[in-house]
Scaffold this motif. Structure first.
Motif, PDB file in Angstrom:
ATOM      1  N   ASN A 140       0.786  -1.374  -0.168  1.00  0.00           N
ATOM      2  CA  ASN A 140      -0.121  -0.019  -0.009  1.00  0.00           C
ATOM      3  C   ASN A 140       0.784   1.202  -0.008  1.00  0.00           C
ATOM      4  OD1 ASN A 140      -1.692   2.054   0.692  1.00  0.00           O
ATOM      5  ND2 ASN A 140      -2.692   1.140   2.025  1.00  0.00           N
ATOM      6  N   PRO A 141       0.952   1.951  -1.076  1.00  0.00           N
ATOM      7  CA  PRO A 141       1.674   3.121  -1.213  1.00  0.00           C
ATOM      8  C   PRO A 141       1.705   4.126  -0.114  1.00  0.00           C
ATOM      9  CG  PRO A 141       1.080   2.461  -3.423  1.00  0.00           C
ATOM     10  CD  PRO A 141       0.226   1.693  -2.355  1.00  0.00           C
ATOM     11  N   ALA A 142       0.412   4.148   0.295  1.00  0.00           N
ATOM     12  CA  ALA A 142       0.030   5.193   1.231  1.00  0.00           C
ATOM     13  C   ALA A 142       0.043   4.745   2.649  1.00  0.00           C
ATOM     14  CB  ALA A 142      -1.301   5.691   1.098  1.00  0.00           C
ATOM     15  N   GLY A 143       0.692   3.339   2.975  1.00  0.00           N
ATOM     16  CA  GLY A 143       0.443   2.969   4.190  1.00  0.00           C
ATOM     17  C   GLY A 143       1.641   3.431   4.969  1.00  0.00           C
ATOM     18  N   THR A 144       1.611   3.408   6.336  1.00  0.00           N
ATOM     19  CA  THR A 144       2.511   3.846   7.529  1.00  0.00           C
ATOM     20  C   THR A 144       3.642   3.014   7.667  1.00  0.00           C
ATOM     21  OG1 THR A 144       1.026   3.645   9.178  1.00  0.00           O
ATOM     22  CG2 THR A 144       0.975   5.785   7.887  1.00  0.00           C
ATOM     23  N   LEU A 145       3.214   1.471   7.709  1.00  0.00           N
ATOM     24  CA  LEU A 145       3.709   0.542   8.493  1.00  0.00           C
ATOM     25  C   LEU A 145       4.692  -0.371   7.412  1.00  0.00           C
ATOM     26  CD1 LEU A 145       1.013  -0.551  10.601  1.00  0.00           C
ATOM     27  CD2 LEU A 145       2.874   1.242  11.312  1.00  0.00           C
ATOM     28  N   ALA A 146       5.568  -1.112   7.887  1.00  0.00           N
ATOM     29  CA  ALA A 146       6.557  -2.095   7.346  1.00  0.00           C
ATOM     30  C   ALA A 146       6.239  -3.442   8.037  1.00  0.00           C
ATOM     31  CB  ALA A 146       7.969  -1.849   7.303  1.00  0.00           C
ATOM     32  N   VAL A 147       5.906  -4.598   7.757  1.00  0.00           N
ATOM     33  CA  VAL A 147       5.709  -5.648   8.403  1.00  0.00           C
ATOM     34  C   VAL A 147       6.655  -6.847   7.758  1.00  0.00           C
ATOM     35  CG1 VAL A 147       4.173  -7.541   8.661  1.00  0.00           C
ATOM     36  CG2 VAL A 147       3.394  -5.291   8.943  1.00  0.00           C
ATOM     37  N   ALA A 148       7.172  -7.544   8.553  1.00  0.00           N
ATOM     38  CA  ALA A 148       8.073  -8.880   8.241  1.00  0.00           C
ATOM     39  C   ALA A 148       7.391  -9.887   8.739  1.00  0.00           C
ATOM     40  CB  ALA A 148       9.456  -8.428   8.528  1.00  0.00           C
ATOM     41  N   VAL A 149       7.340 -11.330   8.286  1.00  0.00           N
ATOM     42  CA  VAL A 149       6.426 -12.424   8.796  1.00  0.00           C
ATOM     43  C   VAL A 149       7.433 -13.705   8.682  1.00  0.00           C
ATOM     44  CG1 VAL A 149       4.004 -11.328   8.633  1.00  0.00           C
ATOM     45  CG2 VAL A 149       5.141 -12.707   6.789  1.00  0.00           C
ATOM     46  N   ASP A 150       7.237 -14.658   9.220  1.00  0.00           N
ATOM     47  CA  ASP A 150       7.733 -15.923   9.037  1.00  0.00           C
ATOM     48  C   ASP A 150       6.180 -16.504   8.856  1.00  0.00           C
ATOM     49  OD1 ASP A 150       8.138 -18.634   8.896  1.00  0.00           O
ATOM     50  OD2 ASP A 150       9.576 -18.808  10.581  1.00  0.00           O
ATOM     51  N   PRO A 151       5.885 -16.709   7.782  1.00  0.00           N
ATOM     52  CA  PRO A 151       4.295 -17.258   7.600  1.00  0.00           C
ATOM     53  C   PRO A 151       3.954 -18.671   8.316  1.00  0.00           C
ATOM     54  CG  PRO A 151       5.126 -16.554   5.626  1.00  0.00           C
ATOM     55  CD  PRO A 151       6.350 -16.688   6.482  1.00  0.00           C
ATOM     56  N   LEU A 152       5.178 -19.478   8.527  1.00  0.00           N
ATOM     57  CA  LEU A 152       4.778 -20.659   9.084  1.00  0.00           C
ATOM     58  C   LEU A 152       5.888 -21.165   9.656  1.00  0.00           C
ATOM     59  CD1 LEU A 152       2.335 -22.650   9.208  1.00  0.00           C
ATOM     60  CD2 LEU A 152       3.606 -24.072   7.728  1.00  0.00           C
ATOM     61  N   ASP A 153       6.301 -21.161  10.917  1.00  0.00           N
ATOM     62  CA  ASP A 153       7.333 -21.571  11.856  1.00  0.00           C
ATOM     63  C   ASP A 153       7.280 -22.968  11.943  1.00  0.00           C
ATOM     64  OD1 ASP A 153       9.763 -21.071  13.319  1.00  0.00           O
ATOM     65  OD2 ASP A 153       8.402 -21.666  14.839  1.00  0.00           O
ATOM     66  N   GLY A 154       8.234 -23.651  11.970  1.00  0.00           N
ATOM     67  CA  GLY A 154       8.075 -25.206  12.218  1.00  0.00           C
ATOM     68  C   GLY A 154       7.636 -26.004  11.479  1.00  0.00           C
ATOM     69  N   SER A 155       7.719 -25.617   9.663  1.00  0.00           N
ATOM     70  CA  SER A 155       6.734 -26.238   8.844  1.00  0.00           C
ATOM     71  C   SER A 155       7.389 -27.845   8.730  1.00  0.00           C
ATOM     72  CB  SER A 155       7.319 -25.591   7.453  1.00  0.00           C
ATOM     73  OG  SER A 155       8.485 -25.399   7.398  1.00  0.00           O
ATOM     74  N   SER A 156       8.413 -28.160   9.436  1.00  0.00           N
ATOM     75  CA  SER A 156       8.928 -29.322   9.310  1.00  0.00           C
ATOM     76  C   SER A 156       8.239 -30.303  10.211  1.00  0.00           C
ATOM     77  CB  SER A 156      10.401 -29.732   9.918  1.00  0.00           C
ATOM     78  OG  SER A 156      10.426 -29.192  11.477  1.00  0.00           O
ATOM     79  N   ASN A 157       7.226 -29.796  10.875  1.00  0.00           N
ATOM     80  CA  ASN A 157       6.230 -30.447  11.704  1.00  0.00           C
ATOM     81  C   ASN A 157       4.782 -30.544  11.071  1.00  0.00           C
ATOM     82  OD1 ASN A 157       7.769 -31.283  13.964  1.00  0.00           O
ATOM     83  ND2 ASN A 157       7.384 -29.091  14.999  1.00  0.00           N
ATOM     84  N   ILE A 158       4.764 -30.050   9.625  1.00  0.00           N
ATOM     85  CA  ILE A 158       3.420 -30.028   9.305  1.00  0.00           C
ATOM     86  C   ILE A 158       2.577 -31.392   9.079  1.00  0.00           C
ATOM     87  CG2 ILE A 158       2.158 -29.816   6.969  1.00  0.00           C
ATOM     88  CD1 ILE A 158       4.141 -27.602   6.442  1.00  0.00           C
ATOM     89  N   ASP A 159       3.327 -32.457   8.934  1.00  0.00           N
ATOM     90  CA  ASP A 159       2.675 -33.758   8.737  1.00  0.00           C
ATOM     91  C   ASP A 159       2.689 -34.711   9.897  1.00  0.00           C
ATOM     92  OD1 ASP A 159       5.133 -34.134   8.655  1.00  0.00           O
ATOM     93  OD2 ASP A 159       5.196 -35.628   7.001  1.00  0.00           O
ATOM     94  N   THR A 160       3.171 -34.132  11.257  1.00  0.00           N
ATOM     95  CA  THR A 160       3.140 -34.923  12.329  1.00  0.00           C
ATOM     96  C   THR A 160       2.254 -34.319  13.419  1.00  0.00           C
ATOM     97  OG1 THR A 160       4.869 -33.318  13.298  1.00  0.00           O
ATOM     98  CG2 THR A 160       5.704 -34.850  11.862  1.00  0.00           C
ATOM     99  N   ASN A 161       1.440 -33.345  13.051  1.00  0.00           N
ATOM    100  CA  ASN A 161       0.006 -32.814  14.002  1.00  0.00           C
ATOM    101  C   ASN A 161       0.634 -32.339  15.090  1.00  0.00           C
ATOM    102  OD1 ASN A 161      -2.422 -32.650  14.648  1.00  0.00           O
ATOM    103  ND2 ASN A 161      -2.615 -34.556  15.884  1.00  0.00           N
ATOM    104  N   LEU A 162       2.071 -31.729  15.214  1.00  0.00           N
ATOM    105  CA  LEU A 162       2.552 -30.820  16.396  1.00  0.00           C
ATOM    106  C   LEU A 162       2.403 -29.378  15.937  1.00  0.00           C
ATOM    107  CD1 LEU A 162       6.166 -32.636  16.683  1.00  0.00           C
ATOM    108  CD2 LEU A 162       3.896 -32.774  18.261  1.00  0.00           C
ATOM    109  N   SER A 163       2.582 -28.567  16.934  1.00  0.00           N
ATOM    110  CA  SER A 163       2.191 -27.122  16.896  1.00  0.00           C
ATOM    111  C   SER A 163       3.143 -26.599  15.779  1.00  0.00           C
ATOM    112  CB  SER A 163       2.230 -26.495  18.252  1.00  0.00           C
ATOM    113  OG  SER A 163       1.515 -27.140  19.108  1.00  0.00           O
ATOM    114  N   VAL A 164       2.774 -25.540  14.994  1.00  0.00           N
ATOM    115  CA  VAL A 164       3.306 -24.775  14.099  1.00  0.00           C
ATOM    116  C   VAL A 164       2.924 -23.361  14.447  1.00  0.00           C
ATOM    117  CG1 VAL A 164       3.994 -26.239  12.398  1.00  0.00           C
ATOM    118  CG2 VAL A 164       1.872 -25.106  12.325  1.00  0.00           C
ATOM    119  N   GLY A 165       3.565 -22.249  13.892  1.00  0.00           N
ATOM    120  CA  GLY A 165       2.885 -20.838  14.029  1.00  0.00           C
ATOM    121  C   GLY A 165       3.323 -19.846  12.895  1.00  0.00           C
TER     122      GLY A 165
END
Length: 341
Positions: A98-123
């Motif tokens: 958003n060119p008019a935005g006032t903020l910058a955001v950085a994310v790790d969209p899926l932390d712990g992705s090695s656990n995706i298929d093991t039914n353990l917590s991710v974030g």
């Protein structure tokens, strides 16, 4: 249970301040993305082959199908928010939203992705910074306006700081609302739990090895008490446990090729976790230096990370500063050695 929702909390904090209102809007957008992602995760294999490797980053880390899906969900949620610049683990370079935005955001969209298929917590981990131009994401963590993570486990939890304490929320699924469960999370200064991947012990430097050895010897060693090891392989799961009951987490640099500076990213992993910990009376360092004082050189810069109970984090720093700060380990001076009963 409190009836105070995330919306209530953010509205009360923001008031009529324009920048705070923008931060509140952005945090709500991230929470909504997390709510949608939680629904997808709850379907497990029924949602498709989400753990399938889709590609690799330039540094060799694998990119799973759900990594990409989560990144797209976060990006879409933020398009209507006042976010000028977005950086992500899944993108080589930041993008303009958003060119008019006032903020910058950085994310790790899926932390712990090695656990995706093991039914353990991710974030999902996020940081919100003021937009000051093209290099807005390279500000030190001390400039963060807000930071937090969503944890997708038995509960969908949100840990959030706006620079005035660390607050914990849980998703009330029937109503689709995050509700406040802990207004002022406090990390105990001392702990008897530590989290580290001990399979890498042979690669650690002397300070880390000495710290873990002291924990392992427990009541028979220099610490005079027993410790428990915890390691989930999803940093957000370990961080949430520490916010709830204390502990220390260590992901140091080590002697393996490519691991000299650890593997966690400073901008969108270490900085937000450090902000949360400090606001909960904990601490976070790279083993020596305060994480929030480090000036990033690049979006994907890696850094060693030690965080949690302040007393333990400071002990690790002392061990790194000088070998003279480490307890005596000779059997002659052990608790049950020749000179001690």
């Amino acid at each position: 249970m409190t009836t105070r929702t995330l919306q209530d909390h953010l509205d009360g904090w923001a008031g009529s301040d324009p920048l705070r209102r923008d931060v509140a809007t952005t945090v709500l957008a991230l929470a909504n993305a997390g709510r949608s992602l939680a629904e997808l995760l709850s379907a497990g294999p029924l949602a498709g082959a989400m753990a399938q490797v889709r590609g690799y980053h330039t540094d060799g880390d694998s990119q799973k199908e759900l990594d990409v899906v989560a990144d797209e969900m976060v990006r879409d949620a933020l398009r209507a928010a006042p976010v000028a610049l977005l950086g992500s683990e899944e993108m080589e370079e930041p993008i303009e939203l958003n060119p008019a935005g006032t903020l910058a955001v950085a994310v790790d969209p899926l932390d712990g992705s090695s656990n995706i298929d093991t039914n353990l917590s991710v974030g999902t981990i996020f940081t919100v910074l003021p937009h000051i131009g093209a290099d807005a994401l390279l500000q030190p963590g001390s400039q963060q306006l807000a930071a937090g993570f969503l944890l997708y486990g038995p509960q969908v939890a949100l840990a959030l700081t706006l620079g005035m304490g660390t607050h914990l929320f849980v998703l009330d699924r029937p109503f689709g609302q995050f509700r406040l469960i802990e207004a002022e999370a406090q990390v105990p200064a001392e702990t008897s739990e530590y989290a580290i991947n001990s399979s890498n012990a042979r690669h650690w430097d002397r300070a880390v090895r000495s710290y873990v050895e002291d924990c392992l010897t427990g009541s028979e060693g220099p610490r005079d008490r027993d410790f428990n090891t915890r390691w989930v392989a999803s940093m957000v799961a370990d961080a949430y446990r520490i916010l709830v009951r204390g502990g220390i987490y260590l992901y140091p640099g080590d002697a393996r090729r490519g691991y000299g500076q650890g593997r966690l990213r400073l901008v969108y992993e270490a900085n937000p976790i450090a902000f949360l910990m400090e606001q909960a009376q904990g601490a976070a360092t790279d083993g020596l230096q305060r994480i929030l004082d480090i000036v990033p050189e690049s979006l994907h810069q890696r850094v060693p990370l030690v965080f949690g109970s302040r007393g333990e984090v400071e002990r690790v720093s002392r061990y790194n500063q000088s070998a003279s700060n480490m307890p005596e380990r000779s059997p002659l001076f052990g608790r049950r050695g020749l000179l001690r009963a």
